[in-house]
Design a protein around this motif. Structure first.
Motif, PDB file in Angstrom:
ATOM      1  N   LEU A   2     -17.196  -6.938   9.489  1.00  8.39           N
ATOM      2  CA  LEU A   2     -18.003  -5.893  10.106  1.00  8.39           C
ATOM      3  C   LEU A   2     -17.197  -4.601  10.110  1.00  8.39           C
ATOM      4  O   LEU A   2     -16.061  -4.591  10.532  1.00  8.39           O
ATOM      5  CB  LEU A   2     -18.372  -6.271  11.545  1.00  8.39           C
ATOM      6  CG  LEU A   2     -19.143  -7.558  11.712  1.00  8.39           C
ATOM      7  CD1 LEU A   2     -19.343  -7.853  13.197  1.00  8.39           C
ATOM      8  CD2 LEU A   2     -20.470  -7.491  11.013  1.00  8.39           C
ATOM      9  N   ILE A  28     -22.945  -9.354   8.060  1.00  8.74           N
ATOM     10  CA  ILE A  28     -21.560  -9.784   7.888  1.00  8.74           C
ATOM     11  C   ILE A  28     -21.267  -9.812   6.391  1.00  8.74           C
ATOM     12  O   ILE A  28     -21.979 -10.460   5.619  1.00  8.74           O
ATOM     13  CB  ILE A  28     -21.347 -11.178   8.514  1.00  8.74           C
ATOM     14  CG1 ILE A  28     -21.667 -11.124  10.017  1.00  8.74           C
ATOM     15  CG2 ILE A  28     -19.926 -11.663   8.260  1.00  8.74           C
ATOM     16  CD1 ILE A  28     -21.864 -12.486  10.650  1.00  8.74           C
ATOM     17  N   VAL A  70     -16.246 -13.068  14.069  1.00  8.72           N
ATOM     18  CA  VAL A  70     -17.421 -12.318  14.527  1.00  8.72           C
ATOM     19  C   VAL A  70     -17.603 -12.481  16.033  1.00  8.72           C
ATOM     20  O   VAL A  70     -17.845 -11.507  16.749  1.00  8.72           O
ATOM     21  CB  VAL A  70     -18.691 -12.743  13.763  1.00  8.72           C
ATOM     22  CG1 VAL A  70     -19.934 -12.121  14.379  1.00  8.72           C
ATOM     23  CG2 VAL A  70     -18.578 -12.365  12.288  1.00  8.72           C
TER      24      VAL A  70
END
Length: 119
Positions: A2, A28, A70
């Protein structure tokens, strides 16, 4: 992964749903390919809490630590934006990932398939 180059890595994902509940999302990227996506509900009904609504990692990218990175970024973003908790409902197919992720994390409560993580 990201990108933070344009400020927040999370941007409006569903403008139609945004009128009902603030939603942020991000694609992503790994190895210059779409590896998955994450969607957050920011108006989740727990005061300053939020919901990690969707986290999807494409099968060919699983097992490489991308999901963990993430979730770490989501938690960091939540803290930076004064969110006090993150709720998520674990899909039974992803139960192993979530139980492994939260194994050493403090402030996590489990109710059925729901995790509530107090930050």
């Amino acid at each position: 992964m990201l990108s933070r180059d344009q400020g927040s890595p999370f941007r409006d994902a569903w403008t139609g749903m945004g009128s009902l509940m603030p939603v942020e999302g991000a694609l992503i990227i790994a190895d210059e390919q779409d590896a998955g996506f994450v969607v957050l509900h920011l108006g989740w009904g727990m005061g300053d809490g939020m919901e990690l609504y969707k986290l999807y990692i494409a099968p060919s990218f699983r097992g490489r630590g991308i999901g963990r990175q993430v979730v770490d970024m989501v938690a960091e973003w939540a803290r930076d934006n004064r969110r006090t908790s993150i709720m998520l409902e674990a899909d039974p197919r992803s139960w192993g990932f979530w139980t492994a992720y939260f194994h050493d994390v403090s402030g996590v409560e489990l109710a059925g398939l729901n995790f509530v993580w107090t930050l």
